[in-house]
Write an enzyme that holds these catalytic residues in place. Structure first.
Site, PDB file in Angstrom:
ATOM      1  N   TYR A 114      -9.145  -7.713  -5.561  1.00 45.46           N
ATOM      2  CA  TYR A 114      -7.937  -7.098  -6.078  1.00 45.46           C
ATOM      3  C   TYR A 114      -7.326  -7.922  -7.207  1.00 45.46           C
ATOM      4  O   TYR A 114      -6.280  -7.589  -7.730  1.00 45.46           O
ATOM      5  CB  TYR A 114      -6.889  -6.961  -4.964  1.00 45.46           C
ATOM      6  CG  TYR A 114      -7.166  -5.864  -3.981  1.00 45.46           C
ATOM      7  CD1 TYR A 114      -6.456  -4.683  -4.021  1.00 45.46           C
ATOM      8  CD2 TYR A 114      -8.141  -6.003  -3.001  1.00 45.46           C
ATOM      9  CE1 TYR A 114      -6.694  -3.666  -3.103  1.00 45.46           C
ATOM     10  CE2 TYR A 114      -8.397  -4.999  -2.083  1.00 45.46           C
ATOM     11  CZ  TYR A 114      -7.660  -3.837  -2.143  1.00 45.46           C
ATOM     12  OH  TYR A 114      -7.910  -2.848  -1.240  1.00 45.46           O
TER      13      TYR A 114
ATOM     14  N   ARG B 183      -1.245  -1.849  -6.858  1.00 49.23           N
ATOM     15  CA  ARG B 183      -1.398  -2.967  -5.919  1.00 49.23           C
ATOM     16  C   ARG B 183      -2.236  -4.069  -6.569  1.00 49.23           C
ATOM     17  O   ARG B 183      -1.940  -5.254  -6.420  1.00 49.23           O
ATOM     18  CB  ARG B 183      -2.049  -2.464  -4.627  1.00 49.23           C
ATOM     19  CG  ARG B 183      -2.324  -3.526  -3.571  1.00 49.23           C
ATOM     20  CD  ARG B 183      -2.655  -2.828  -2.250  1.00 49.23           C
ATOM     21  NE  ARG B 183      -3.289  -3.699  -1.272  1.00 49.23           N
ATOM     22  CZ  ARG B 183      -2.635  -4.532  -0.464  1.00 49.23           C
ATOM     23  NH1 ARG B 183      -1.325  -4.643  -0.544  1.00 49.23           N
ATOM     24  NH2 ARG B 183      -3.282  -5.260   0.425  1.00 49.23           N
TER      25      ARG B 183
ATOM     26  N   LYS C 238      -2.231  -1.671   7.985  1.00 44.29           N
ATOM     27  CA  LYS C 238      -3.647  -1.297   7.994  1.00 44.29           C
ATOM     28  C   LYS C 238      -4.505  -2.300   8.761  1.00 44.29           C
ATOM     29  O   LYS C 238      -5.429  -1.908   9.479  1.00 44.29           O
ATOM     30  CB  LYS C 238      -4.159  -1.173   6.553  1.00 44.29           C
ATOM     31  CG  LYS C 238      -5.606  -0.730   6.444  1.00 44.29           C
ATOM     32  CD  LYS C 238      -6.015  -0.613   4.993  1.00 44.29           C
ATOM     33  CE  LYS C 238      -7.485  -0.218   4.872  1.00 44.29           C
ATOM     34  NZ  LYS C 238      -7.916  -0.105   3.453  1.00 44.29           N
TER      35      LYS C 238
ATOM     36  N   HIS D 198      -3.873  -9.402   3.225  1.00 42.66           N
ATOM     37  CA  HIS D 198      -5.332  -9.501   3.274  1.00 42.66           C
ATOM     38  C   HIS D 198      -5.744 -10.604   4.251  1.00 42.66           C
ATOM     39  O   HIS D 198      -5.279 -11.734   4.169  1.00 42.66           O
ATOM     40  CB  HIS D 198      -5.906  -9.824   1.892  1.00 42.66           C
ATOM     41  CG  HIS D 198      -5.868  -8.668   0.944  1.00 42.66           C
ATOM     42  ND1 HIS D 198      -4.856  -8.497   0.021  1.00 42.66           N
ATOM     43  CD2 HIS D 198      -6.705  -7.620   0.789  1.00 42.66           C
ATOM     44  CE1 HIS D 198      -5.077  -7.401  -0.676  1.00 42.66           C
ATOM     45  NE2 HIS D 198      -6.184  -6.847  -0.229  1.00 42.66           N
TER      46      HIS D 198
ATOM     47  N   ARG E  71       0.841  -1.193   0.000  1.00 42.72           N
ATOM     48  CA  ARG E  71       0.000   0.000   0.000  1.00 42.72           C
ATOM     49  C   ARG E  71       0.880   1.248   0.000  1.00 42.72           C
ATOM     50  O   ARG E  71       2.045   1.196   0.427  1.00 42.72           O
ATOM     51  CB  ARG E  71      -0.919   0.021   1.231  1.00 42.72           C
ATOM     52  CG  ARG E  71      -1.847  -1.176   1.348  1.00 42.72           C
ATOM     53  CD  ARG E  71      -2.678  -1.083   2.611  1.00 42.72           C
ATOM     54  NE  ARG E  71      -3.596  -2.203   2.762  1.00 42.72           N
ATOM     55  CZ  ARG E  71      -3.306  -3.336   3.400  1.00 42.72           C
ATOM     56  NH1 ARG E  71      -2.114  -3.483   3.951  1.00 42.72           N
ATOM     57  NH2 ARG E  71      -4.202  -4.297   3.499  1.00 42.72           N
TER      58      ARG E  71
ATOM     59  N   HIS F 229      -3.310   3.171  -6.437  1.00 41.98           N
ATOM     60  CA  HIS F 229      -3.707   1.920  -5.779  1.00 41.98           C
ATOM     61  C   HIS F 229      -3.883   0.785  -6.783  1.00 41.98           C
ATOM     62  O   HIS F 229      -3.832  -0.390  -6.408  1.00 41.98           O
ATOM     63  CB  HIS F 229      -5.003   2.127  -4.991  1.00 41.98           C
ATOM     64  CG  HIS F 229      -5.278   1.048  -3.993  1.00 41.98           C
ATOM     65  ND1 HIS F 229      -4.559   0.894  -2.826  1.00 41.98           N
ATOM     66  CD2 HIS F 229      -6.201   0.038  -3.977  1.00 41.98           C
ATOM     67  CE1 HIS F 229      -5.020  -0.132  -2.137  1.00 41.98           C
ATOM     68  NE2 HIS F 229      -6.013  -0.671  -2.825  1.00 41.98           N
TER      69      HIS F 229
END
Length: 326
Positions: A311, A279, A222, A302, A197, A276
């Site tokens: 994603y 990613r 995160k 994740h 990120r 983003h």
């Protein structure tokens, strides 16, 4: 205790129960007024007494309190705090909490749908739902219900499928290398290689990078967990070109990176590409390399596999090549 009175052409219903403020509402039919009184009395009697008397508290005051007490302690709090401050200036924020109803937020929803995309409105209303839920259940605000609880929400954002094309990567890196800031091109390529990120890239310190063994350690991410990200050969080559003059690997601010990214993207003639998305590109490449879901999750950080698949957008050409190999 509740009562119903005839006033002109309408019926006025009122409910008073010790520990709660007075609740009133008007109806065209007496039967509707009586039904509302019974439901409200039942709801209040089965709800814990409020520990905070909302009195003349406005929505603006609640939003500001939430921003200070809750949002400020979250990772990536800037966006939510910005939204809370934005709505604090909206006319709806002038209303007292005791007067707010679902109808107020229906009007807000319809107004915002004319200005921004449905996914943005969905996210904003979910934020309001969290604010009221916290106020009622955690802080003990004397509100009988959450006015956003049963509000019909617009459809959320669709997952993006944008990937970086090979020609776009070349043009983007060329444009990034022409920026005055010497770190931009390295950051772009580093993001493509690692899938980190933006916040993780900018927080990375040299003491957390092991070039000899080929991995970078990330802390306080995160999702609240630490993880180690393997570095590709190309990624190590990129890091070896970055000056070791600062504790941070990439000593620039998020704002600086955002502005430089926009300039580089525009100069490269690339549209509809977000930072983003790099990613997304990295995660999709991991799968195309033959990595399993647990392996990719370990690298990307994740926790929820379902979120990981959002994603992931594989290149059909690469999939067909593997199929032919069988």
């Amino acid at each position: 205790m509740g009562c119903v009175r005839k006033r002109g052409k309408s019926w006025n219903a009122q409910v008073r129960i010790a520990g709660w403020r007075s609740f009133t509402k008007s109806f065209k039919l007496k039967s509707d007024a009586v039904c509302w009184v019974q439901q409200t009395e039942h709801q209040l009697k089965n709800t814990s007494l409020p520990s905070v008397d909302v009195g003349d508290t406005t929505l603006r005051e609640l939003l500001q309190t939430y921003a200070k007490e809750v949002s400020s302690h979250l990772k990536g709090s800037e966006i939510e705090t910005y939204k809370l401050n934005l709505y604090s200036k909206h006319p709806i924020a002038e209303n007292k909490l005791v007067n707010l109803t679902q109808r107020h937020f229906e009007h807000l929803r319809d107004e915002r749908l004319k200005q921004v995309k449905s996914g943005t409105v969905h996210a904003d209303l979910m934020m309001f739902r969290r604010v009221f839920k916290t106020a009622i259940h955690k802080w003990g605000y004397g509100l009988p219900k959450n006015p956003v609880e049963y509000l019909q929400l617009p459809s959320p954002h669709k997952s993006r499928k944008r990937r970086l094309m090979p020609s776009e990567k070349e043009h983007l890196l060329t444009a990034a290398s022409l920026q005055r800031n010497i770190y931009i091109a390295s950051i772009v390529e580093f993001a493509i290689e690692t899938g980190m990120r933006r916040s993780e890239i900018l927080k990375l310190r040299w003491c957390d990078v092991d070039l000899e063994n080929g991995f970078a350690s990330l802390y306080d991410t995160k999702n609240g967990e630490d993880r180690r990200v393997p570095l590709t050969r190309r990624c190590i080559e990129v890091l070896q070109t970055v000056p070791h003059t600062n504790e941070q690997v990439f000593p620039i601010s998020a704002t600086c990176l955002r502005l430089a990214w926009n300039r580089a993207r525009k100069k490269a003639g690339i549209t509809d590409l977000r930072f983003h998305d790099l990613r997304h590109e990295a995660v999709s490449r991991f799968f195309e390399m033959g990595m399993s879901v647990p392996e990719v999750a370990l690298i990307s950080g994740h926790k929820d596999v379902r979120q990981l698949f959002r994603y992931t957008h594989l290149n059909p050409d690469n999939v067909f090549k593997k199929y032919e190999a069988f």
